[in-house]
Design an enzyme around this catalytic site. Structure first.
Site, PDB file in Angstrom:
ATOM      1  N   HIS A  27     -12.714  -6.673   7.617  1.00 61.99           N
ATOM      2  CA  HIS A  27     -12.197  -5.554   7.086  1.00 61.99           C
ATOM      3  C   HIS A  27     -13.255  -4.268   7.326  1.00 61.99           C
ATOM      4  O   HIS A  27     -13.267  -3.380   6.445  1.00 61.99           O
ATOM      5  CB  HIS A  27     -11.899  -5.770   5.670  1.00 61.99           C
ATOM      6  CG  HIS A  27     -11.051  -6.634   5.258  1.00 61.99           C
ATOM      7  ND1 HIS A  27      -9.511  -6.542   5.655  1.00 61.99           N
ATOM      8  CD2 HIS A  27     -11.112  -7.823   4.881  1.00 61.99           C
ATOM      9  CE1 HIS A  27      -9.125  -8.008   5.138  1.00 61.99           C
ATOM     10  NE2 HIS A  27     -10.093  -8.489   4.564  1.00 61.99           N
ATOM     11  N   GLU A  50       0.924  -1.159   0.156  1.00 60.48           N
ATOM     12  CA  GLU A  50       0.052  -0.084   0.145  1.00 60.48           C
ATOM     13  C   GLU A  50       0.905   1.177   0.120  1.00 60.48           C
ATOM     14  O   GLU A  50       0.336   2.290  -0.821  1.00 60.48           O
ATOM     15  CB  GLU A  50      -1.033   0.112   1.183  1.00 60.48           C
ATOM     16  CG  GLU A  50      -1.969  -1.077   1.110  1.00 60.48           C
ATOM     17  CD  GLU A  50      -1.654  -2.373   1.406  1.00 60.48           C
ATOM     18  OE1 GLU A  50      -2.318  -3.466   1.043  1.00 60.48           O
ATOM     19  OE2 GLU A  50      -0.734  -2.684   2.007  1.00 60.48           O
ATOM     20  N   PHE A  92      -6.191  -0.683   5.472  1.00 59.35           N
ATOM     21  CA  PHE A  92      -4.898  -0.798   4.989  1.00 59.35           C
ATOM     22  C   PHE A  92      -4.309   0.728   4.829  1.00 59.35           C
ATOM     23  O   PHE A  92      -3.023   0.867   4.564  1.00 59.35           O
ATOM     24  CB  PHE A  92      -4.909  -1.324   3.756  1.00 59.35           C
ATOM     25  CG  PHE A  92      -4.999  -2.778   3.581  1.00 59.35           C
ATOM     26  CD1 PHE A  92      -4.966  -3.541   4.796  1.00 59.35           C
ATOM     27  CD2 PHE A  92      -5.661  -3.415   2.666  1.00 59.35           C
ATOM     28  CE1 PHE A  92      -5.424  -4.902   4.805  1.00 59.35           C
ATOM     29  CE2 PHE A  92      -6.207  -4.691   2.623  1.00 59.35           C
ATOM     30  CZ  PHE A  92      -6.018  -5.545   3.777  1.00 59.35           C
ATOM     31  N   PHE A 105      -9.130  -2.181   1.282  1.00 63.50           N
ATOM     32  CA  PHE A 105      -9.895  -1.772   2.474  1.00 63.50           C
ATOM     33  C   PHE A 105      -9.244  -0.684   3.224  1.00 63.50           C
ATOM     34  O   PHE A 105      -8.086  -0.480   2.970  1.00 63.50           O
ATOM     35  CB  PHE A 105     -10.055  -3.045   3.150  1.00 63.50           C
ATOM     36  CG  PHE A 105     -10.478  -4.263   2.484  1.00 63.50           C
ATOM     37  CD1 PHE A 105     -12.045  -4.260   2.243  1.00 63.50           C
ATOM     38  CD2 PHE A 105      -9.773  -5.286   2.189  1.00 63.50           C
ATOM     39  CE1 PHE A 105     -12.594  -5.565   1.383  1.00 63.50           C
ATOM     40  CE2 PHE A 105     -10.245  -6.437   1.515  1.00 63.50           C
ATOM     41  CZ  PHE A 105     -11.529  -6.414   1.245  1.00 63.50           C
ATOM     42  N   ALA A 106     -10.219   0.157   3.825  1.00 66.25           N
ATOM     43  CA  ALA A 106      -9.808   1.252   4.532  1.00 66.25           C
ATOM     44  C   ALA A 106      -8.616   1.073   5.652  1.00 66.25           C
ATOM     45  O   ALA A 106      -8.018   1.943   6.049  1.00 66.25           O
ATOM     46  CB  ALA A 106     -10.861   1.885   5.171  1.00 66.25           C
TER      47      ALA A 106
END
Length: 324
Positions: A125, A58, A84, A81-82
């Site tokens: 997640h 990321e 991350f 996904f947030a």
């Protein structure tokens, strides 16, 4: 369109108009993206080199995109996904969001980071990390609740000169369809009154908007007229729309899925109190999850996130409140 289809359509339309727009992320090529988040884009743009399947890093995806944006590109990063986002805080929040300030606007970072969040049918997640994101000056944060807003806000995010985190609630992405006018503009930073009322204002975003609207319908049977304000944008917050509504109704209930500490609910309350000199003239009440990690088990998850029945109960009986 579904909300997911509206987002993909907005990205496709931007790529069609502007060759500097590209999409990068994990599995966004022939796989079609996580939860169909890039469905059809490979078939349309794969041969242009602007659909980039990235390795599992990321920080690398966001870091290289910040550099590309400074050099004139308009990257759209699908971060899955947030949760991350915690792995990309330095390039996104500390560096990318501060470039325009540090260069007096001579260099900008037109970057969009897509991140799925929230409890939903796909399990896990769920963390949005919204409060963390709100703390970085120069970083905008949007959370649409309808297909129309998903399209219009994505178009605005791609056109914006500075970084925008685009939150996509996993319970809304494929849940129902709505008409989408691709010519309709929705500016970042403008809330909407989703349902008019006279006795109570409910301010919410994402999935909580849909639940608040259902609660408003149920409340009419109890003789309570609830006005629902869809924030749509978390940063910048449209305090004026919420303030005007709460002044009309005399009572504000902030319903939020994020952790209660340093999140949208506490920030909205703080902004309202400051905007009114500490005397807003209406009560401010809260309905948020507890300050615990998001549970994984379905029964605990259901108890953790405010549901329609809890919103109805909170609207019927005053909750924890700031009383002017």
């Amino acid at each position: 369109m579904t909300m997911s289809e509206a987002i993909v359509r907005a990205v496709a339309d931007a790529m069609e108009r502007d060759p500097s727009v590209y999409l990068i992320g994990q599995d966004v090529g022939v796989f079609g993206g996580p939860m169909n988040s890039a469905k059809g884009l490979w078939e349309r743009f794969g041969d242009t080199g602007r659909i980039i399947d990235a390795p599992i890093s990321e920080a690398a995806m966001v870091g290289t995109s910040v550099g590309a944006a400074m050099a004139g590109a308009r990257p759209v990063v699908d971060l899955m996904f947030a949760e991350f986002l915690t792995l990309a805080v330095t390039p996104l929040g500390l560096e990318g969001a501060s470039v325009a300030y540090r260069t007096r606007g001579r260099v900008t970072v037109p970057l969009v980071v897509r991140a799925k969040y929230g409890v939903g049918p796909h399990r896990g997640h769920a963390e949005g990390c919204v409060g963390m994101l709100m703390g970085f000056p120069g970083l905008k944060l949007v959370a649409p609740a309808t297909p129309q807003d998903a399209y219009s806000l994505m178009a605005e995010a791609i056109a914006d000169a500075n970084p925008v985190v685009f939150l996509e609630h996993m319970s809304l992405l494929h849940a129902g369809r709505g008409e989408v006018d691709t010519a309709l503009r929705v500016p970042i930073g403008a809330a909407r009154v989703a349902s008019a009322g006279t006795d109570l204002t409910i301010a919410a975003s994402g999935l909580m908007v849909r639940r608040a609207l259902r609660a408003a319908t149920a409340l009419t049977e109890r003789g309570v007229s609830a006005e629902v304000v869809d924030l749509r944008t978390i940063v910048p917050l449209d305090v004026d729309t919420v303030l005007a509504s709460a002044r009309r109704t005399g009572r504000l209930l902030i319903v939020d899925e994020s952790w209660p500490g340093a999140g949208p609910a506490s920030e909205l309350c703080s902004r309202l109190v400051r905007a009114t000199g500490g005397a807003p003239g209406f009560t401010i009440e809260f309905l948020t999850p507890p300050s615990t990690p998001v549970p994984f088990g379905a029964p605990l998850e259901k108890a953790y996130v405010p549901d329609v029945e809890q919103i109805v109960a909170a609207a019927s009986t005053p909750q924890e409140a700031f009383q002017s």
